[in-house]
Design an enzyme around this catalytic site. Structure first.
Site, PDB file in Angstrom:
ATOM      1  N   ASP A  30       0.707  -1.302  -0.108  1.00 32.63           N
ATOM      2  CA  ASP A  30      -0.130   0.037   0.044  1.00 32.63           C
ATOM      3  C   ASP A  30       0.909   1.520   0.037  1.00 32.63           C
ATOM      4  O   ASP A  30       2.168   1.202   0.678  1.00 32.63           O
ATOM      5  CB  ASP A  30      -0.947   0.068   1.342  1.00 32.63           C
ATOM      6  CG  ASP A  30      -1.873  -1.101   1.250  1.00 32.63           C
ATOM      7  OD1 ASP A  30      -2.377  -1.461   0.142  1.00 32.63           O
ATOM      8  OD2 ASP A  30      -2.164  -1.360   2.306  1.00 32.63           O
ATOM      9  N   ARG A  31       0.180   2.404  -0.450  1.00 31.20           N
ATOM     10  CA  ARG A  31       0.980   3.938  -0.631  1.00 31.20           C
ATOM     11  C   ARG A  31       1.932   3.870   0.684  1.00 31.20           C
ATOM     12  O   ARG A  31       3.028   4.301   0.674  1.00 31.20           O
ATOM     13  CB  ARG A  31      -0.040   4.762  -0.855  1.00 31.20           C
ATOM     14  CG  ARG A  31       0.695   6.157  -0.997  1.00 31.20           C
ATOM     15  CD  ARG A  31      -0.485   7.129  -0.896  1.00 31.20           C
ATOM     16  NE  ARG A  31      -1.200   7.127   0.562  1.00 31.20           N
ATOM     17  CZ  ARG A  31      -2.557   7.387   0.655  1.00 31.20           C
ATOM     18  NH1 ARG A  31      -3.261   7.630  -0.487  1.00 31.20           N
ATOM     19  NH2 ARG A  31      -2.940   7.220   1.751  1.00 31.20           N
TER      20      ARG A  31
END
Length: 321
Positions: free
Chosen positions: A112-113
């Site tokens: 995830d970011r």
């Protein structure tokens, strides 16, 4: 006009149809908090700007040979930007491979970011196919470190088993383990989700143990069948945990931490605190600590470990002093 028999028949068919709205499983984790929308939008915009300027250095490289390269992804950078930054680094590398084709670079795992840590990239389609199968067959062992805020757990380690899927609003949610295989809005189904957690410290007290590539012995197993009950009035603790995901579902660790009543600090999407002790958090504190797998070409065991981020290393150092 329909007869009573026809109406009864239609009702029965609807009840037996797994795609009927009345038969969709009910998610057991809450919907997105209202606060999360604007915060997530601002984080995404900031990450887009940072990612566009991102470049890799040799300091990011954790492992490399002629078939694979593993890098330490920073928080707040998109995976795609890490991949696009790789060619300039590899062209100067002695381990790039004799015939490196930059068009064949492939993300073997995605983060995830705002998750930092180990990202594995393959250098050919052949190697990519083998590693994708290894991930699919759960032959790659992963460990994560998470900083959570919530009620201190009574367990030292626990395995949580649940369902996982998208609700009618397209949001990832926790479902009952008994709902696995049932249909969801949009045509998807509930899939199994399993994570082993071990507590490393509570409020800075504990022992930062080294990870085990084979996981830990389990003292408790939780099969999810009901909504979690969280006491909002209870004292909140700082909890550092290590997670061993046994499946590879989207937002798996974040969802399971939320369900256990100890959402990850900064993870506003899943009820994590946005502000804690006077500090505002720009992202969630989740770190992909390690990957362990059989090399797709040499068959040797490969263990790649990323150094701890500052928020986790501060805890481990305070426990050693």
């Amino acid at each position: 006009m329909a007869t009573k028999t026809q109406l009864d028949s239609t009702k029965t068919q609807s009840q037996n149809d797994p795609k009927s709205p009345t038969n969709y499983p009910v998610p057991l984790s809450p919907p997105l908090p209202s606060i999360s929308k604007n915060i997530e939008l601002n984080r995404a915009l900031t990450a887009s700007s940072r990612s566009a300027l991102f470049s890799l250095s040799r300091a990011h490289v954790l492992f490399e040979d002629q078939w694979l390269v593993a890098v330490n992804k920073p928080q707040g950078i998109y995976c795609e930007n890490v991949l696009s930054a790789l060619p300039s680094l590899l062209t100067d590398s002695p381990n790039s491979g004799i015939l490196l084709n930059l068009t064949e670079l492939h993300l073997a795992n995605r983060l995830d970011r705002d998750t930092s840590g180990v990202m594995l990239i393959t250098k050919s389609h052949k190697v990519a196919a083998k590693l994708v199968k290894a991930f699919t067959d759960h032959k790659v062992q992963k460990t994560y470190i998470a900083s959570c805020i919530g009620q201190a757990p009574k367990w030292e380690n626990i395995t949580i088993k649940s369902g996982h899927g998208r609700s009618k609003h397209g949001v990832w949610r926790v479902y009952a383990a008994s709902d696995v295989g049932k249909g969801l809005p949009g045509g998807s189904i509930v899939k199994d989700m399993e994570t082993l957690f071990e507590v490393l410290s509570i409020n800075g007290q504990g022992q930062f143990k080294e990870f085990s590539s084979s996981g830990k012995s389990v003292s408790e197993v939780k099969i999810v069948e009901e909504k979690s009950e969280t006491d909002c009035e209870v004292k909140k603790d700082e909890i550092l945990v290590r997670a061993y995901p046994k499946s590879g579902r989207t937002h798996q660790i974040r969802l399971h931490c939320q369900y256990l009543g100890m959402p990850i600090r900064g993870d506003v999407k899943y009820e994590g605190v946005y502000e804690w002790n006077g500090r505002i958090y720009d992202g969630h504190e989740l770190h992909a600590e390690s990957l362990s797998f059989q090399h797709p070409i040499t068959a040797e065991t490969v263990i790649v470990q990323a150094p701890l981020p500052l928020w986790a290393s501060q805890v481990s150092l305070s426990e050693l002093t």
